[in-house]
Design a protein around this motif. Structure first.
Motif, PDB file in Angstrom:
ATOM      1  N   PHE A  18      65.379   7.326  30.812  1.00 37.57           N
ATOM      2  CA  PHE A  18      65.617   6.992  29.412  1.00 37.57           C
ATOM      3  C   PHE A  18      66.930   7.659  29.065  1.00 37.57           C
ATOM      4  CE2 PHE A  18      65.469   7.788  24.853  1.00 37.57           C
ATOM      5  CZ  PHE A  18      65.122   6.540  24.376  1.00 37.57           C
ATOM      6  N   GLY A  19      68.027   6.901  29.208  1.00 37.33           N
ATOM      7  CA  GLY A  19      69.336   7.530  29.140  1.00 37.33           C
ATOM      8  C   GLY A  19      69.474   8.504  30.295  1.00 37.33           C
ATOM      9  N   PHE A  20      69.850   9.731  30.011  1.00 35.88           N
ATOM     10  CA  PHE A  20      70.009  10.744  31.045  1.00 35.88           C
ATOM     11  C   PHE A  20      68.730  11.560  31.257  1.00 35.88           C
ATOM     12  CE2 PHE A  20      74.896  11.040  30.342  1.00 35.88           C
ATOM     13  CZ  PHE A  20      75.048   9.864  31.052  1.00 35.88           C
TER      14      PHE A  20
ATOM     15  N   PHE B 287      71.675  -7.781  27.420  1.00 34.73           N
ATOM     16  CA  PHE B 287      71.718  -6.373  27.045  1.00 34.73           C
ATOM     17  C   PHE B 287      70.312  -5.805  26.839  1.00 34.73           C
ATOM     18  CE2 PHE B 287      75.497  -8.508  25.074  1.00 34.73           C
ATOM     19  CZ  PHE B 287      76.363  -8.185  26.100  1.00 34.73           C
ATOM     20  N   GLY B 288      69.368  -6.307  27.632  1.00 37.18           N
ATOM     21  CA  GLY B 288      67.992  -5.853  27.487  1.00 37.18           C
ATOM     22  C   GLY B 288      67.350  -5.368  28.766  1.00 37.18           C
ATOM     23  N   ILE B 289      67.835  -5.807  29.918  1.00 36.09           N
ATOM     24  CA  ILE B 289      67.142  -5.476  31.162  1.00 36.09           C
ATOM     25  C   ILE B 289      67.198  -3.978  31.454  1.00 36.09           C
ATOM     26  CG2 ILE B 289      69.137  -5.862  32.673  1.00 36.09           C
ATOM     27  CD1 ILE B 289      65.452  -6.823  33.409  1.00 36.09           C
ATOM     28  N   ARG B 290      68.243  -3.293  31.002  1.00 37.94           N
ATOM     29  CA  ARG B 290      68.326  -1.854  31.285  1.00 37.94           C
ATOM     30  C   ARG B 290      67.317  -1.064  30.467  1.00 37.94           C
ATOM     31  NH1 ARG B 290      72.159  -2.674  27.455  1.00 37.94           N
ATOM     32  NH2 ARG B 290      72.374  -1.048  25.852  1.00 37.94           N
ATOM     33  N   ASN B 291      66.746  -1.671  29.440  1.00 33.28           N
ATOM     34  CA  ASN B 291      65.764  -0.988  28.609  1.00 33.28           C
ATOM     35  C   ASN B 291      64.333  -1.166  29.123  1.00 33.28           C
ATOM     36  OD1 ASN B 291      67.711  -0.114  26.638  1.00 33.28           O
ATOM     37  ND2 ASN B 291      67.776  -2.221  25.896  1.00 33.28           N
ATOM     38  N   VAL B 292      64.152  -1.970  30.153  1.00 32.83           N
ATOM     39  CA  VAL B 292      62.825  -2.231  30.698  1.00 32.83           C
ATOM     40  C   VAL B 292      62.410  -1.067  31.601  1.00 32.83           C
ATOM     41  CG1 VAL B 292      61.520  -3.773  32.205  1.00 32.83           C
ATOM     42  CG2 VAL B 292      63.132  -4.726  30.545  1.00 32.83           C
ATOM     43  N   ALA B 293      61.169  -0.636  31.483  1.00 35.65           N
ATOM     44  CA  ALA B 293      60.707   0.501  32.272  1.00 35.65           C
ATOM     45  C   ALA B 293      60.577   0.156  33.753  1.00 35.65           C
ATOM     46  CB  ALA B 293      59.363   0.999  31.731  1.00 35.65           C
ATOM     47  N   ASP B 294      60.158  -1.058  34.064  1.00 37.38           N
ATOM     48  CA  ASP B 294      59.969  -1.480  35.461  1.00 37.38           C
ATOM     49  C   ASP B 294      60.684  -2.814  35.654  1.00 37.38           C
ATOM     50  OD1 ASP B 294      59.084  -2.390  37.940  1.00 37.38           O
ATOM     51  OD2 ASP B 294      57.073  -1.566  37.692  1.00 37.38           O
ATOM     52  N   ARG B 295      61.916  -2.751  36.138  1.00 41.54           N
ATOM     53  CA  ARG B 295      62.709  -3.980  36.283  1.00 41.54           C
ATOM     54  C   ARG B 295      62.067  -4.949  37.271  1.00 41.54           C
ATOM     55  NH1 ARG B 295      66.985  -0.359  36.174  1.00 41.54           N
ATOM     56  NH2 ARG B 295      67.287  -0.472  38.433  1.00 41.54           N
ATOM     57  N   ALA B 296      61.507  -4.427  38.364  1.00 42.44           N
ATOM     58  CA  ALA B 296      60.906  -5.312  39.360  1.00 42.44           C
ATOM     59  C   ALA B 296      59.768  -6.120  38.749  1.00 42.44           C
ATOM     60  CB  ALA B 296      60.408  -4.497  40.554  1.00 42.44           C
ATOM     61  N   ALA B 297      58.954  -5.477  37.908  1.00 40.86           N
ATOM     62  CA  ALA B 297      57.862  -6.188  37.246  1.00 40.86           C
ATOM     63  C   ALA B 297      58.414  -7.264  36.313  1.00 40.86           C
ATOM     64  CB  ALA B 297      56.985  -5.209  36.474  1.00 40.86           C
TER      65      ALA B 297
ATOM     66  N   GLU C 101      74.463  -8.142  31.049  1.00 44.09           N
ATOM     67  CA  GLU C 101      74.225  -6.721  30.811  1.00 44.09           C
ATOM     68  C   GLU C 101      75.529  -5.940  30.891  1.00 44.09           C
ATOM     69  OE1 GLU C 101      72.997  -4.094  29.351  1.00 44.09           O
ATOM     70  OE2 GLU C 101      71.008  -4.779  30.030  1.00 44.09           O
ATOM     71  N   PHE C 102      75.609  -4.873  30.097  1.00 47.64           N
ATOM     72  CA  PHE C 102      76.704  -3.933  30.274  1.00 47.64           C
ATOM     73  C   PHE C 102      76.660  -3.403  31.698  1.00 47.64           C
ATOM     74  CE2 PHE C 102      76.099  -3.511  25.596  1.00 47.64           C
ATOM     75  CZ  PHE C 102      77.375  -3.916  25.219  1.00 47.64           C
ATOM     76  N   SER C 103      77.846  -3.215  32.294  1.00 48.99           N
ATOM     77  CA  SER C 103      77.863  -2.878  33.714  1.00 48.99           C
ATOM     78  C   SER C 103      78.928  -1.827  34.000  1.00 48.99           C
ATOM     79  CB  SER C 103      78.072  -4.149  34.546  1.00 48.99           C
ATOM     80  OG  SER C 103      77.719  -3.937  35.880  1.00 48.99           O
ATOM     81  N   HIS C 104      79.574  -1.954  35.149  1.00 51.48           N
ATOM     82  CA  HIS C 104      80.510  -0.936  35.616  1.00 51.48           C
ATOM     83  C   HIS C 104      81.886  -1.558  35.840  1.00 51.48           C
ATOM     84  CE1 HIS C 104      77.294   2.046  36.359  1.00 51.48           C
ATOM     85  NE2 HIS C 104      76.570   0.951  36.526  1.00 51.48           N
TER      86      HIS C 104
ATOM     87  N   ILE D  25      73.551   2.609  29.784  1.00 52.38           N
ATOM     88  CA  ILE D  25      74.545   1.777  30.472  1.00 52.38           C
ATOM     89  C   ILE D  25      75.028   2.468  31.738  1.00 52.38           C
ATOM     90  CG2 ILE D  25      76.875   0.809  30.296  1.00 52.38           C
ATOM     91  CD1 ILE D  25      76.279   0.433  27.267  1.00 52.38           C
ATOM     92  N   ARG D  26      75.306   3.761  31.632  1.00 56.83           N
ATOM     93  CA  ARG D  26      75.786   4.501  32.797  1.00 56.83           C
ATOM     94  C   ARG D  26      74.718   4.638  33.880  1.00 56.83           C
ATOM     95  NH1 ARG D  26      79.389   3.094  30.836  1.00 56.83           N
ATOM     96  NH2 ARG D  26      79.248   1.918  32.751  1.00 56.83           N
ATOM     97  N   ARG D  27      73.441   4.619  33.514  1.00 61.60           N
ATOM     98  CA  ARG D  27      72.375   4.739  34.488  1.00 61.60           C
ATOM     99  C   ARG D  27      72.016   3.398  35.137  1.00 61.60           C
ATOM    100  NH1 ARG D  27      69.052   9.312  34.410  1.00 61.60           N
ATOM    101  NH2 ARG D  27      68.210   8.375  36.322  1.00 61.60           N
TER     102      ARG D  27
END
Length: 270
Positions: free
Chosen positions: A21-23, A160-170, A189-192, A231-233
């Protein structure tokens, strides 16, 4: 076809593992709860903050995402973590244009699905949504346990929502489940940044400016501090592409926008 969302996924998530959750490292169920809190807090100023944070460029990224999807008359979109409905509205508009060119009057439609009722309410309240009341549905639901039947949608977006999901694979497994064979998935999604020197400059801007904007405009510094950290994670473009491959999506491509500030991952359900 639609079902009322129930929070069964919270029980499914109870485990000893932790997620970011963030850092911070937190339990999956705590992340779900805290993400809900973040977006409940920022919902009323969400669209304004998106424009300020990206200088309006997020609208171009969304335009290009919909162009890639190439909506057609009669198709049905699921916009997961759809918030205030930008992509759903654009999908319907572009499908209508295609229908006029082809003299096909079949109407496309979309469902905006978001875990946060406050975000859905903000979308419903938008003045420009009044004309779409019979084309858009708004459903409270979670990406990890979508309340829809299998093979229900021609296309699925998440911006801009997938990074907020607890289990991306699910979540990715759910996306594949609800898409029809041949359905298209678009993950914006925001990326690098593609250049390390630019990444340093972008990080300096993100961590110094965006939380301050959140404090001034949305009266919520902490939520925007989380958004920057999340975003950084988030995995780099190639790492996330492999996650889509593993989930069973075919011909996955990556398009970097604005030097990698955002990236569009696009694939097919087969």
């Amino acid at each position: 076809m639609l079902q009322l969302w129930s929070p069964r996924m919270t029980d499914d998530l109870k485990t000893d593992k932790t997620v970011s959750f963030g850092f911070e490292e937190v339990s999956p169920e705590e992340k779900v709860s805290r993400v809900k809190g973040v977006f409940a807090s920022v919902a009323s100023r969400y669209d304004v903050m998106n424009d300020l944070m990206s200088a309006g460029v997020h609208r171009l990224w969304k335009h290009d995402t919909i162009a890639k999807l190439n909506p057609q008359p009669g198709e049905k979109l699921l916009d997961v973590a759809g918030g205030t409905g930008d992509l759903a509205k654009a999908f319907v508009d572009r499908a209508d244009k295609a229908g006029r060119r082809r003299q096909n009057d079949a109407q496309a439609s979309a469902i905006v699905c978001d875990i946060n009722e406050a975000m859905l309410n903000a979308g419903r309240a938008r003045r420009d949504m009044a004309a779409y009341h019979d084309r858009l549905d708004w459903v409270c639901g979670d990406a990890q346990a979508l309340p829809f039947e299998a093979r229900s949608f021609d296309a699925l977006t998440i911006a801009f929502g997938i990074r907020n999901v607890a289990d991306r694979a699910a979540a990715l497994s759910e996306f594949r489940r609800v898409l029809k064979p041949g359905g298209r998935l678009a993950v914006l999604e925001f990326s690098h940044m593609t250049a390390p020197s630019l990444q340093k400059m972008y990080d300096a801007y993100s961590f110094s400016v965006i939380p301050k904007l959140g404090e001034v405009v949305a009266s919520d510094r902490e939520s925007y501090q989380y958004l920057v950290e999340s975003i950084r994670r988030f995995p780099k473009q190639e790492e996330f592409r492999k996650e889509l491959d593993t989930a069973g999506f075919s011909a996955v491509s990556v398009t970097n926008f604005s030097g990698g500030i955002a990236a569009l991952h696009y694939g097919w359900a087969v």
